[in-house]
Design an enzyme around this catalytic site. Structure first.
Site, PDB file in Angstrom:
ATOM      1  N   GLN A 140      -3.585  -2.386  -7.226  1.00  0.00           N
ATOM      2  CA  GLN A 140      -4.634  -1.787  -6.383  1.00  0.00           C
ATOM      3  C   GLN A 140      -5.091  -0.448  -6.966  1.00  0.00           C
ATOM      4  OE1 GLN A 140      -6.090  -3.321  -3.840  1.00  0.00           O
ATOM      5  NE2 GLN A 140      -7.403  -1.616  -3.277  1.00  0.00           N
ATOM      6  N   LYS A 161      -4.980  -8.505   1.702  1.00  0.00           N
ATOM      7  CA  LYS A 161      -4.938  -9.471   0.598  1.00  0.00           C
ATOM      8  C   LYS A 161      -3.683 -10.337   0.720  1.00  0.00           C
ATOM      9  CE  LYS A 161      -7.663  -6.484  -2.456  1.00  0.00           C
ATOM     10  NZ  LYS A 161      -7.675  -5.432  -3.496  1.00  0.00           N
ATOM     11  N   ASP A 216      -8.120  -9.803 -10.922  1.00  0.00           N
ATOM     12  CA  ASP A 216      -9.224  -8.874 -10.645  1.00  0.00           C
ATOM     13  C   ASP A 216     -10.353  -9.035 -11.663  1.00  0.00           C
ATOM     14  OD1 ASP A 216      -9.036  -7.163  -8.405  1.00  0.00           O
ATOM     15  OD2 ASP A 216      -7.455  -5.976  -9.362  1.00  0.00           O
TER      16      ASP A 216
END
Ligand code: GUN
Length: 277
Positions: A93, A49, A116
């Site tokens: 994460q 990412k 997200d």
């Protein structure tokens, strides 16, 4: 011959669009990727990412904290990132270690920086059909289906898997496209009977080759979100033998995977533009 839907090709077109947008912005959108501990999968995802974000020209950093970091310390970091005017996107994460509550962490992220799309505010807006930061994997799947001109309106769509990251938000996005959506899961009775109804079948269970050819309707569009390592090989949730029956399918690897990161960066740019005006 079924159509192989390649994520790298579609992700490239997303990056091209983002580069054009970035050229017009008087600032550099910033992403912070937070990780606790060094689980190999999480290390590899967060690195990727960060790498893609930097390649695109974003200001990106991985903030790697020890596994033992307390929930209070993590919440404090999130507060700091929320307050930082130069930070546009915050991603923590998952999964988090057992001593840290994922829901408390997700709810601590400012909804405007929640790239997200996991914060309940954004989840609520998603289900209400409002414009919002959409979870990256589901958004990437829709983008891919659009790219390959897969019609969704009125179609029977079956999603196998009800996670908050993929199954549930994808159901909302497919509904928005006027598909008839079924979410099947581990307790679904006669799963094969349900999946055989699907004109669009999405597998997101994380069980290698779980969907066999006998579970697929001939002519279906197959989307495989699973990725497991079996004998040092990456395999999806859908048995490749089923691809032959399909009209179109996503390979593993090289299917949905690359789209998740592309949509994360799209969300970061979107979050920056919305917040900075
Ligand atoms: N773990 C697996 N997928 C994801 C994702 O899309 N976002 C975050 N934050 N963690 C994940």
């Amino acid at each position: 011959m079924p159509l192989k839907m390649r994520g790298h090709a579609v992700a490239s077109s997303v990056y091209d669009e983002l580069r054009q947008v970035l050229d017009t912005l008087p600032y550099t959108p910033a992403l912070r990727v937070v990780r606790l501990g060094d689980d190999p999968a999480s290390v590899s995802y967060t690195r990727l990412k960060n790498k893609r974000a930097r390649e695109l020209g974003l200001d990106s950093q991985v903030i790697a904290l020890p596994l033992e970091t307390s929930e209070a310390e993590l919440l404090e970091l999130i507060e700091e990132l929320n307050r930082d005017e130069l930070v546009d996107g915050i991603l923590v994460q998952l999964p988090l270690p057992g001593h840290v509550s994922e829901s408390r962490v997700i709810e601590a992220i400012a909804p405007a920086k929640d790239v997200d799309g996991f914060h309940p505010y954004n989840v609520g807006r998603l289900w209400a059909g409002e414009d919002t930061l959409e979870p990256c994997t589901p958004a990437g799947i829709i983008r891919m289906l659009d790219h390959y001109q897969i019609e969704l309106e009125g179609k029977e769509a079956v999603i196998v898997g009800r996670s908050n990251i993929v199954g549930k938000p994808l159901a909302a996005l497919l509904l928005r496209r006027n598909a008839t959506v079924t979410v099947a899961h581990s307790r679904t009775r006669d799963l094969a009977e349900v999946t055989r109804r699907a004109e669009v079948l999405v597998a997101a269970v994380g069980k290698p080759r779980f969907i066999g050819a006998g579970m697929v309707r001939p002519g279906a569009v197959l989307v495989d979100v699973g990725i497991s390592r079996v004998d040092d090989k990456l395999v999806g949730d859908i048995d490749p033998a089923a691809h032959e029956l399909s009209t179109a399918y996503t390979p593993v690897p090289g299917g949905v995977g690359p789209m998740t990161v592309a949509m994360l960066l799209a969300n970061t740019v979107k979050a920056a533009r919305l917040r900075r005006g």
